[in-house]
Design an enzyme around this catalytic site. Structure first.
Site, PDB file in Angstrom:
ATOM      1  N   CYS A 160       0.827  -1.207   0.000  1.00  0.00           N
ATOM      2  CA  CYS A 160       0.000   0.000   0.000  1.00  0.00           C
ATOM      3  C   CYS A 160       0.866   1.264   0.000  1.00  0.00           C
ATOM      4  O   CYS A 160       1.497   1.576  -1.002  1.00  0.00           O
ATOM      5  CB  CYS A 160      -0.982  -0.048   1.160  1.00  0.00           C
ATOM      6  SG  CYS A 160      -2.413   1.028   0.911  1.00  0.00           S
ATOM      7  N   GLU A 182      -2.837  -8.941   4.043  1.00  0.00           N
ATOM      8  CA  GLU A 182      -3.094  -9.588   5.333  1.00  0.00           C
ATOM      9  C   GLU A 182      -4.550 -10.002   5.499  1.00  0.00           C
ATOM     10  O   GLU A 182      -4.888 -10.761   6.403  1.00  0.00           O
ATOM     11  CB  GLU A 182      -2.670  -8.656   6.481  1.00  0.00           C
ATOM     12  CG  GLU A 182      -3.671  -7.590   6.883  1.00  0.00           C
ATOM     13  CD  GLU A 182      -3.885  -6.522   5.839  1.00  0.00           C
ATOM     14  OE1 GLU A 182      -5.000  -5.967   5.757  1.00  0.00           O
ATOM     15  OE2 GLU A 182      -2.931  -6.237   5.086  1.00  0.00           O
ATOM     16  N   HIS A 204      -3.656  -4.821   0.416  1.00  0.00           N
ATOM     17  CA  HIS A 204      -3.477  -5.319   1.782  1.00  0.00           C
ATOM     18  C   HIS A 204      -3.564  -6.851   1.804  1.00  0.00           C
ATOM     19  O   HIS A 204      -4.652  -7.404   1.954  1.00  0.00           O
ATOM     20  CB  HIS A 204      -4.554  -4.738   2.698  1.00  0.00           C
ATOM     21  CG  HIS A 204      -4.422  -3.281   2.967  1.00  0.00           C
ATOM     22  ND1 HIS A 204      -4.295  -2.760   4.234  1.00  0.00           N
ATOM     23  CD2 HIS A 204      -4.388  -2.221   2.134  1.00  0.00           C
ATOM     24  CE1 HIS A 204      -4.191  -1.439   4.163  1.00  0.00           C
ATOM     25  NE2 HIS A 204      -4.256  -1.094   2.895  1.00  0.00           N
TER      26      HIS A 204
END
Length: 378
Positions: free
Chosen positions: A262, A354, A352
């Site tokens: 990001c 995660e 992202h």
């Protein structure tokens, strides 16, 4: 100053171009200012609210029903809610989930977050798509000023362009997230607005993560003897992030495996000599299609960014650190979604991986980072 309320009061949302939306208070009563943006995620609102990348932004939820599962004490991605304001159409009257400990309305009020409900978020989203993200104010209470007075206050608020915000959300003290099981690697993670699940994903792969402040120096990074260096997501304009760019160049000069996500992708772009630019309305949500050009695979990803890297989609341009290439692109608009160096162990993506909240399609990127460190060690 804001105070919580359980009785909805009148509220108004005022955009800097003069458009006004009326509704009822949601969360705290008071006023707030920020950049109006919209998020297309239908779930994961708790993770969205606590994502530091949303600092100084008023988030419009495109999903009409929000708050259905309440709020729990486990899913927050940071120590607090970071959004400047919250805009929903039809909030849940009563949360229903076995993990819920309080309502979203109560949580917003407790943390002083001014919101508005009952807004035609479809019309508001279409307006932002056509006109672009812009400054906004949300005002609530029984006695609101005239629209012209509110508009003047919105137009006097700071914009997002040129904003250097990483230092406002990052940790001020280093901390360690230990590896789960046997420690295989040590990573220095530069916190530009990191989410809690990110070091957790690395810990699951046997990585001990040393999370460092955004003000960390090259000496601070290498004091932990890292096998790799990670640059996190975060808020603000990458054109103002001179210190993270300088720090990343120091890491690239040493040839340590590097991974950025990001904001970290934008920092890598700048470190390589590319420019950045502000998107009209950004990418925010957990359903953004991206193609990994190195494999041809299409993945559904979680996004939260309003700026992008201006790098050539084709070819391998030369940079101060060797040849680079664009590895990922957004299938909606061909925006650069990933970079990598061909002559040094460094890569980044604009989203992202995660998956908090979001799909798990991009989890392989943490394995790719691990492979880079394994290769460097060998």
């Amino acid at each position: 100053m804001t105070t919580s309320t359980r009785t909805p009061a009148p509220a108004a949302l005022v955009l800097e171009d003069g458009r006004v939306f009326r509704g009822r208070t949601y969360g705290a009563v008071g006023e707030t200012f920020g950049e109006a943006v919209f998020s297309t995620g239908m779930t994961g609102y708790q993770e969205t609210l606590t994502d530091p990348s949303y600092h100084r932004q008023v988030v419009v939820m495109t999903a009409p029903h929000v708050g259905n599962t309440g709020v729990n004490d486990e899913d927050a991605e940071s120590r607090r809610i970071w959004v400047a304001g919250y805009v929903v159409r039809d909030p849940a009257r009563r949360p229903s989930n076995w993990r819920s400990v309080r309502s979203l309305d109560e949580e917003l009020a407790a943390q002083g977050v001014v919101g508005i409900s009952g807004v035609d978020t479809r019309a508001l989203t279409r307006h932002l798509r056509e006109r672009g993200a812009m400054r906004v104010g949300v005002f609530s209470g029984d006695a609101l000023e005239a629209d012209a007075a509110l508009l003047a206050r919105v137009r006097s608020a700071p914009g997002m362009a040129g904003a250097d915000l990483c230092g406002e959300v990052a940790t001020t003290e280093p901390y360690v997230v230990p590896a789960l099981g046997t420690r295989r690697f040590t990573v220095a993670a530069v916190d530009l607005g990191i989410k809690g699940m990110t070091p957790q994903r690395m810990a699951e792969r046997g990585i001990e993560v040393h999370v460092l402040p955004a003000t960390a120096t090259v000496e601070d990074v290498y004091a932990v003897r890292p096998d790799g260096v990670f640059f996190s997501n975060g808020p603000g304009d990458p054109a103002a992030a001179d210190h993270p760019v300088s720090l990343m160049r120091g890491v690239l000069e040493r040839g340590t495996p590097l991974f950025g996500i990001c904001f970290g992708n934008q920092v890598l772009g700048r470190a390589l000599g590319f420019g950045t630019f502000k998107l009209k309305y950004g990418h925010r949500g957990i359903n953004q299609p991206v193609q990994d050009r190195t494999t041809g695979k299409v993945e559904i990803t979680a996004h939260n960014h309003g700026f992008a890297v201006d790098a050539p989609l084709e070819g391998t341009p030369k940079t101060p650190f060797g040849r680079a290439e664009v590895t990922h692109v957004c299938l909606n608009d061909n925006v650069v979604e990933g970079l990598r160096l061909l002559d040094r162990p460094a890569f980044s993506v604009q989203y992202h991986p995660e998956a908090a909240a979001g799909p798990h399609d991009a989890a392989y990127l943490f394995d790719r980072f691990t492979s880079l460190m394994e290769g460097q060690r060998a």
